[in-house]
Scaffold this active site. Structure first.
Site, short mmCIF file in Angstrom:
data_model
loop_
_atom_site.label_atom_id
_atom_site.label_comp_id
_atom_site.label_asym_id
_atom_site.label_seq_id
_atom_site.Cartn_x
_atom_site.Cartn_y
_atom_site.Cartn_z
N TRP A 11 1.86 44.30 6.62
CA TRP A 11 1.34 42.98 6.26
C TRP A 11 0.27 42.56 7.25
CZ3 TRP A 11 6.72 43.62 7.28
CH2 TRP A 11 7.10 43.38 8.61
N ASP A 43 4.91 49.80 4.77
CA ASP A 43 5.30 48.46 4.35
C ASP A 43 4.66 47.55 5.39
OD1 ASP A 43 8.49 46.65 4.08
OD2 ASP A 43 6.44 46.11 3.52
#
Lengths: 312, 683
Positions: free
Chosen positions: B682, B680
């Site tokens: 970014w 997960d």
């Protein structure tokens, strides 16, 4: 389907030599066994005429609609059996109704295509029925095999299915708002790739002996075959639709069997030539039409009979 | 023909036979004649129904069934119709063709004339002579099909490109937009080939190859490419935009003078008044206004501000799982919006609508209308990101100083100097639209055109830092406030993080609310609670793991057997930004966290990061991963941390698993495919 298979088989092939003892690649993992075991039949399915045409954008709306009907019956059966077995240790880890289930989406698609009375207008075709029967049989008597059916359909829908969605949208000029294609739209899944990874991890959680794993692979191959039978059935129906198009409609024009009144060239020509030629053309068109032929023959017979009577 | 006459003849014959036998005794009785004509009729019918099966027409035949006099010289066609731009398309399902048509229509906006063309219908060898036409340009929209193959209609063109070796295409100006799909191995092979091959043959590429990914968003890829493409074409040919130098607007401004404020949007995403009358289900068009119940600073010192925010979702019927994302709709800083209004000299509270001039389009307005400029600039438009080149191109006309105008045009062109100028003056200097207006005093666009050009303000996604099993009515967010000095001496502030920071918990009646919805993720704890869990999340990457740890603790309390739970966390200084220290140490004490590993990067001379800690416990990790079915989770920075962690794990596999480099890489990739290694991350 294709993308998923390509990814997993590519990595399976590129992994290098197998070591002794515990394999670094763990071929015991159900997800990998299924991918490897269905590779061949998957290629076959991709190469059916129906699918090849579909991918090229050659899909007639009538066939697409009938395809959606077949899918409706299939997923209704599958999701019914999944509900029945949702707590069964051999299925529970794969229970994802919010994310995966397609029955409602298909119902909405069918309403879009056939109208509010769609349920009375559609029925289960023979090939779809065979598929449905097997699903019920498996769900009621040998629930672990349900995994194979869920794997074959849902993983496919999340892979190649996404490609089919875009092809279908363009080929049939379906609205960009998604009507008619809700089957392909998984609102509960943001990343198909990540979901497939999660699904695979859940498949690998199932505790299964070697024999069951083999049976699961065999059942997955069967599932592909059921799907191919449905494709072939659609292909056959497609051929009869083609003939109807050529036979029906008056007047016919040219070898393509088109509706002459829509041909701009023809109407321009007729306007120039005057009415008599049109009458002649019309007569010829009538006589080329089988119904027209019957009528003419009957008319001829009737006239003859009447004349005979009158002149006697 | 024949049969018709026969039928007619039969009828006539039957009719005519009668008079001739009238005088004598009838040779045939009435019945005989009736039967006879019936039989004849049936014979006629049978004969005519034996038609040959019509051949099913192949699609291809339709294409090639062309009248003999058709022009196969595209140069002649272009000369006859006054076109200077030709857009060839390699298209199978029609998208490439559609794009080609759109591009050819675009041309007139920029004072040129274009036509779309199917390469199968023309003599492609004429490309060598396209320079005969002044300011000519060949655009190629090439789709890739199957295993890197050309589409059917581009097969001949492809073959020709491969065969010609001594053809000289210098003088040919070209550009290529490729249509493809990343899930296929030979992504955009055809487009890439055409782009490269034409260059090899001496043609001049006047704009970069565009790559469209149908697995992502092909339309968006096309539109972005095209927005940059046309300005560079104009620049290349020294062509001005058509007519009176004004670009063609997409929307028409309508000012409302007497509208009931009930009909005016004040920040809603979908339904009017959806913020006042809240109805589930909640999603991106209908967010839930969640009250903020906690908003505290997490770090003890340092110049950054890390925060823990809690949103109350009681009564919303919203459900979530740990690992899911919460999406929030931020608003722009009101001071900045006011400054924009001042500098543009407009009343921001005028009620307006921007209506699409293309009535066929599905997008009636660029953002919910009718609304005020203030609402649009606060809720709907992104005024913080550096504007893209197409925005600069469209705004250039509003610079009254010719030097400013020239600079604006240059920055939006694709020339190397232009790109460099844009890169330094806009991107490098972190100039947003307000900064550009401030630093270019002669640039004063009308506010409605600006609103048409600015991109939409997007929702921001945060990994939820709580577990729904423990806190079903609460959603926690862990974020760091973005704020930095730009080279021009301004302070740029992150939109969402600053907005969140200012959502204070008040004592009085008025609650701060956050419009939010849940986006499900597949970042999940293992199905079997006995599976070990290895969590790697430095900085704010720890967010989902706070939820995971809470949940593992809850499972233990439920009496479930829970496998090992390891956390690898990293921050700068133990005394400054060791966030959630109390909670983590408590979890370790209770045995919920079986291992707590922290890397304090700046607490010693050499930098220590999470990947170093992984190496320190490699034996234990390898056992968990290889033999105990552990699941690995990585959360945080994508660019560096995630890659370094992956490399460290590959190193461990190589060393302790006795694998070659390739095998180790594949082993780790396999873990990802099988869902045992989740990310997960970014940028």
């Amino acid at each position: 389907m294709s993308a998923d298979k390509m990814a997993t088989t590519a990595s399976a092939n590129g992994a290098g030599p197998v070591n002794e003892g515990k394999d670094t690649l763990s071929p015991e993992d159900l997800s990998e066994l299924l991918a490897a075991g269905t590779k061949e039949v998957h290629e076959k399915a991709e190469n059916t005429q129906f699918v090849k045409d579909f991918l090229k954008g050659r899909i007639r709306k009538e066939l697409f609609k009938l395809g959606a009907v077949a899918l409706y019956y299939t997923y209704t059966a599958m999701e019914e059996e999944i509900e029945r077995n949702k707590d069964h240790p051999h299925f529970a880890p794969l229970y994802f109704p919010t994310e995966l289930h397609r029955r409602e989406a298909l119902a909405r698609d069918l309403e879009y295509f056939y109208g509010p009375d769609w349920q009375s207008e559609v029925s289960c075709s023979p090939a779809a029925q065979r598929y449905v029967d097997r699903i019920h049989e498996v769900g009621q008597e040998d629930p672990v095999l349900l995994v194979s059916h869920a794997y074959t359909r849902y993983m496919g829908d999340l892979s190649g299915g996404q490609v089919l969605k875009k092809v279908a949208q363009r080929a049939m000029k379906l609205p960009p708002t998604g009507e008619g294609l809700e089957f392909y739209t998984f609102d509960g899944i943001h990343s198909a790739k990540e979901f497939k990874q999660l699904y695979r991890s859940r498949m690998n959680v199932l505790v299964l002996d070697e024999d069951t794993k083999k049976r699961l692979v065999a059942e997955a191959v069967k599932a592909f075959q059921f799907n191919m039978e449905v494709f072939d059935e659609l292909e056959e129906i497609g051929k009869t639709i083609q003939e109807d198009v050529l036979d029906a409609g008056m007047p016919v024009h040219g070898a393509m069997g088109g509706d002459i009144s829509k041909c701009p060239y023809y109407s321009a020509k007729m306007a120039a030539a005057g009415g008599s030629e049109y009458a002649c053309q019309l007569a010829m068109a009538v006589l080329r039409h089988p119904t027209g032929q019957v009528l003419c023959a009957a008319l001829a017979a009737a006239l003859a009979g009447f004349a005979a009577w009158y002149l006697m | 023909m024949q049969r018709v006459n026969m039928a007619d003849m039969d009828a006539d014959t039957a009719a005519h036979t009668e008079p001739s036998v009238e005088e004598e005794e009838p040779f045939f009785s009435n019945l005989d004649l009736l039967l006879f004509s019936l039989i004849v009729g049936l014979v006629v019918y049978w004969y005519m129904s034996r038609k040959k099966p019509e051949p099913i027409p192949e699609f291809k035949k339709l294409d090639t069934a062309a009248p003999a006099a058709r022009e196969t010289s595209f140069i002649e066609k272009m000369k006859k119709t006054g076109k200077n731009i030709i857009v060839f398309y390699g298209s199978q399902t029609g998208t490439g063709e559609e794009f080609a048509n759109r591009l050819s229509k675009d041309a007139q906006r920029y004072g040129m004339k274009g036509m779309a063309a199917d390469p199968e219908e023309y003599e492609m060898a004429e490309l060598a002579r396209l320079s005969q036409i002044e300011n000519s340009l060949a655009i190629f929209c090439m789709a890739t099909y199957g295993e890197g193959d050309p589409t059917d209609n581009a097969q001949d063109f492809y073959d020709w490109l491969q065969e010609i070796d001594d053809e000289d295409l210098s003088g040919l100006n070209y550009t290529v937009f490729a249509l493809g799909n990343k899930t296929y191995e030979h992504y955009n092979a055809m487009g890439k080939y055409v782009d490269k091959r034409l260059e090899e043959l001496g043609a001049k590429r006047i704009f970069d190859l565009g790559l469209g990914d149908d697995d992502g968003n092909l339309e968006e890829d096309f539109v972005s490419w095209r927005e940059q493409f046309w300005p560079s074409v104009c620049e290349h040919f020294g062509v001005e935009a058509s007519g009176d130098d004004s670009s063609i607007r997409q929307y028409e401004l309508k000012e409302h003078t007497d509208l009931n404020m009930n009909k005016v949007y004040s920040g809603e995403m979908g339904r009017l008044k959806s913020f006042e009358v809240q109805k589930p289900p909640y999603d991106s068009k209908n967010p839930f206004l969640a009250p903020v119940t906690v908003n505290r600073k997490l770090n003890k010192a340092g110049d950054r501000h890390l925060m823990h925010v809690e949103l109350d979702i009681t009564g919303s019927k919203i459900r979530y799982d740990s690992g899911d994302h919460v999406a929030v709709f931020p608003t722009n800083d009101s001071a900045m919006v006011n400054k924009l209004g001042q500098i543009l000299g407009v009343d921001l509270d005028v009620v307006i609508s921007l209506n699409n001039l293309d009535e066929e389009s599905n997008k009636k307005h660029p953002f919910p209308c009718p609304t005020t400029y203030r609402t649009a600039l606060t809720h709907y438009l992104d005024i913080s990101q550096p504007p893209r080149t197409n925005v600069l191109y469209e705004l250039a006309q509003y610079a009254s100083d010719p030097k400013d105008q020239e600079n604006m045009r240059r920055m939006s062109s694709s020339s190397p100097e232009g790109k460099a100028l844009y890169h330094s003056w806009v991107q490098g200097a972190c100039r947003n639209i307000l900064a550009i207006l401030e630093d270019m005093p002669s640039l004063r666009p009308p506010v409605d055109h600006l609103c048409e050009l600015l991109p939409r303000l997007q929702a921001r996604y945060y990994s939820i830092a709580s577990s729904s099993k423990v806190h079903p009515d609460r959603i926690s967010i862990c974020a760091v406030v973005v704020e930095y000095e730009t080279p021009t001496g301004r302070t740029n502030k992150g939109v969402a993080t600053n907005w969140l920071k200012n959502k204070l918990v008040t004592d009085n009646g008025h609650k701060s609310t956050v419009p939010m919805f849940i986006r499900k993720s597949q970042f999940r704890l293992p199905f079997k609670t006995t599976n070990p869990v290895i969590m790697i999340g430095p900085g704010t990457g720890i967010a989902p793991f706070m939820g995971f740890i809470q949940e593992r603790g809850w499972l233990k309390e439920q009496g479930k057997e829970v496998g090992e739970t390891l956390l690898y966390f990293g921050c700068r200084y133990k005394n400054e930004d060791y966030i959630y220290q109390e909670e983590l140490e408590e979890a370790e004490k209770k045995g919920v966290l079986t291992q707590l590993n922290i890397a304090f990067s700046r607490d010693q001379e050499q930098k220590v990061y999470v990947q170093h800690l992984l190496k320190n416990s490699k034996e234990h990790l390898w056992k968990l991963i290889h033999s105990d079915n552990a699941h690995i989770y990585v959360c945080g920075d994508a660019k560096n941390m995630a890659k370094d962690v992956q490399t460290a794990l590959q190193d461990i596999a190589e060393e302790l698993g006795g694998m070659t480099r390739t095998q180790a890489t594949d082993y780790v990739k396999k873990l990802m495919t099988k869902g045992r290694y989740s990310q997960d991350v970014w940028t």
